[in-house]
Design an enzyme around this catalytic site. Structure first.
Site, PDB file in Angstrom:
ATOM      1  N   GLU A 163      -1.038  -1.669  -6.671  1.00  0.00           N
ATOM      2  CA  GLU A 163       0.561  -1.165  -5.418  1.00  0.00           C
ATOM      3  C   GLU A 163       0.611   0.612  -5.724  1.00  0.00           C
ATOM      4  OE1 GLU A 163       2.845  -4.600  -5.162  1.00  0.00           O
ATOM      5  OE2 GLU A 163       3.353  -3.577  -6.511  1.00  0.00           O
TER       6      GLU A 163
ATOM      7  N   GLU B 134      -1.645 -10.908  -3.545  1.00  0.00           N
ATOM      8  CA  GLU B 134       0.212 -11.613  -4.323  1.00  0.00           C
ATOM      9  C   GLU B 134       0.455 -12.039  -3.402  1.00  0.00           C
ATOM     10  OE1 GLU B 134       1.706  -8.766  -6.996  1.00  0.00           O
ATOM     11  OE2 GLU B 134       0.786  -7.706  -7.745  1.00  0.00           O
TER      12      GLU B 134
END
Length: 650
Positions: free
Chosen positions: A181, A265
């Site tokens: 991320e 995710e």
């Protein structure tokens, strides 16, 4: 009826010529169409004796892939010293990553590996070693050479172990993530401002290639929020989200043409923070979004499928700004409201997922029967047998460092000058005069909670008021040390607890210092010349404590920190929860191993104790209570949560 093939039989029969491919609008694996149905579980959050059980339950649900992070801080606890299951650290039995990968393949699952170096994961320091902080001015998660020299050393060691487990070499690993991320680090208005370092991402990509990683390399970010800020054109992009399926996949298609769509995710639940409510999600909402992803159609990895536990002192924390008052630590439990509970039991989310995968997966392969899950049980309540007072604990501190000034945990000259990683730290000032009505003041913030002792007597009483003295939100906090008369030749102890380094919100680890270092004043005069004692509660130290006194369980102990030992005699062992709802704040130690934290502030009020940490015969359970201990220790077959705070000693 024909016997279905296993996953590996279907995708590797006839030999392996190609790995996971994204050269078309859908995945192929070994030149066969492939939709990735994944679930996250982290081997370092699950006892190794339970890896097979959790992996089989994943496969039985219809998943074909397991995803795991790799925690740098546990695998390289000191520079150049590694722990992969035989290094002798307290977490040794959780860290044999090669065994985990072999077990995943034996259970007919492929593997997505996310080695970082930063992993977030609501884990201590985002998986970065705390010893990095000792390099003043270092910029982690950038191409800063002071950071990258350590990354190169660690990755060379780690990836050398893992190359043999790649799919194209007959192993389970089908994809490897670059960083984590990284687009979310973009902060143009920050102090200082930060822009994602593309040179750093390319350096990590080259490290993978140099170390013979041949499988698909990818990144993951929320596509609608961060676009391609955290990636490169040479890397496959995936998305992280729990809603707005259509918008996120549309954005991914704009960012990379003619590529498969994947949610790396999809969050079916969330984690808990101390002092906040326990997360309970919308089960039907979770199933509807999962259904939307599958029918899009897209690949998906469920984060988390099985959350597990932040054992010991390994929870992370959120920092939403550079101000310490924004700090919020994560609980010991990482249940995550996932399809499998913290103890590995099935939930309604599991059943719904299994139903949807059976509905949408066009490729049918052999699935195992669902393993029987009997669930935790409650042992009989125990009476305290032995105790050590606060004074007894201090007398057995592993070492004492004399220092003119206060020193942060990370800067202590211990562990070959790598500092203190976890636990508590005592700052002691001896031979000081406390006048009647004296006030003690902490300069700046406490990192993260503080108790004050005068002549081994606890002065602080604040259990849950996080805005009051003793906790991280209060700047320049002060407390009265008043007495009826002057105290000559007094000893003041400041006992600080590191509640977990943040995993998300900042870039520079200099903000991760724990303990005290900004100064302490007594009646406006700065105190100098300290004795500093680190208390990490290592297994070796825990198991070698002496001087235990028999306790009379009929008497209420005084208000003071101490160690309280209970003995659990077993002829057979099973999972259980330790009920800490009547206690205040501290840690629980089982057979020398720090199980985790408890705190009356909630929401978590019990600690999951897996059977492999117990033994047939006598088991020692030690509670380190910071305030007011109880004389009994109870157990529960279910987790206990309590969301209403009260500022009273239990």
């Amino acid at each position: 009826m024909a016997t279905l093939p296993t996953l590996y039989e279907y995708y590797t029969g006839g030999g392996i010529t190609q790995g996971l491919s994204v050269d078309q609008p859908y995945f192929t694996l070994n030149n066969k169409n492939f939709t990735l149905y994944g679930g996250s579980t982290h081997y370092f959050r699950v006892h190794s004796d339970y890896w097979r059980d959790r992996l089989r339950k994943m496969r039985a649900a219809g998943l074909n892939t397991v995803e795991t992070y790799v925690p740098w801080n546990l695998h390289e606890p000191e520079p150049g010293k590694y722990e992969f299951g035989a290094g002798g650290t307290d977490m040794q039995e959780f860290l044999d990553i090669e065994r985990f990968l072999k077990t995943a393949q034996e259970e007919d699952l492929f593997v997505i590996l996310r080695p970082g170096p930063y992993i977030c994961s609501e884990f201590e320091n985002g998986g970065l070693p705390s010893w990095l902080t000792r390099k003043k001015g270092i910029h982690v998660r950038t191409s800063d050479e002071r950071f990258m020299e350590h990354v190169r050393r660690y990755f060379t060691t780690l990836l050398t172990l893992l190359t043999a487990f790649q799919f194209t070499k007959g192993g389970p690993i089908i994809a490897v993530q670059i960083e984590n991320e990284y687009g979310s680090t973009d902060n143009p208005t920050g102090n200082p401002p930060f822009k994602p370092d593309k040179v750093y991402i390319e350096q990590l990509r080259q490290l993978m290639i140099t170390n013979n990683i041949k499988e698909l390399l990818f990144t993951s970010d929320n596509p609608t929020l961060h676009g391609d800020l955290g990636t490169l054109p040479s890397l496959f992009q995936t998305g992280n989200f729990n809603s707005d399926t259509e918008a996120n996949f549309k954005k991914l298609k704009e960012l990379q043409f003619n590529k498969p769509s994947m949610a790396m995710e999809y969050w079916p639940g969330w984690f808990d923070l101390w002092s906040e409510n326990h997360y309970i999600g919308d089960v039907l909402g979770y199933a509807n979004v999962y259904d939307d992803i599958l029918k899009y159609p897209a690949s998906v990895n469920l984060y988390m499928f099985h959350g597990g536990t932040n054992y010991g002192f390994l929870n992370g924390a959120i920092m939403r700004s550079l101000v310490q008052s924004s700090y919020q630590p994560v609980t010991t439990s990482y249940d995550y409201d996932a399809p499998l509970t913290e103890s590995g039991d099935y939930t309604l989310k599991y059943s719904l997922l299994k139903y949807l995968l059976n509905k949408y997966n066009p490729i049918k392969t052999k699935l195992p029967d669902m393993p029987v899950s009997s669930g935790p049980k409650a042992y009989p309540t125990l009476k305290v047998k032995y105790s050590l007072s606060y004074e007894d604990i201090v007398a057995q501190a592993p070492q004492t460092i004399d220092s003119e000034n206060l020193v942060a945990m990370e800067d202590l000259p211990i562990h070959d000058n790598t500092g203190q990683k976890y636990g508590y730290i005592i700052y002691r000032k001896e031979s000081i005069t406390i006048n009647k009505g004296s006030t003690l003041r902490i300069k700046g913030y406490v990192f993260d909670s503080l108790n004050v002792y005068v002549n081994n007597k606890l002065i602080t009483r604040n259990v849950v008021d996080l805005d009051g003295f003793g906790y991280w939100r209060l700047k320049d906090g002060n407390i009265s040390l008043s007495s009826d008369e002057k105290i000559e030749n007094a000893t003041i102890d400041l006992v600080v607890c590191n509640m977990g380094r943040h995993h998300y919100g900042l870039v520079n680890p200099i903000e991760q210092l724990k303990g005290l270092w900004q100064g302490v004043l007594l009646d406006d005069e700065e105190i100098v010349n300290w004795k500093i004692m680190p208390l990490e509660f290592s297994r070796t130290w825990n198991n070698n404590l002496v001087g235990w006194r028999e306790s009379d369980s009929s008497e209420s102990p005084s208000v003071s920190a101490g160690l309280n030992k209970f003995e659990l005699e077993l002829e057979e062992k099973h999972d259980t929860y330790i009920d800490m709802s009547g206690w205040n704040k501290g840690i629980v130690i089982v057979n020398g191993f720090v199980l985790g934290r408890y705190w009356k502030v909630g929401p978590q009020q019990s600690l999951y104790l897996p059977a492999p940490l117990l033994k047939i015969g006598n088991n020692e359970i030690i509670v380190f209570e910071e305030f007011f201990p109880k004389t009994e220790l109870a157990f529960s077959k279910v987790p206990i949560y309590f969301n209403n705070m009260t500022n009273e000693l239990a």
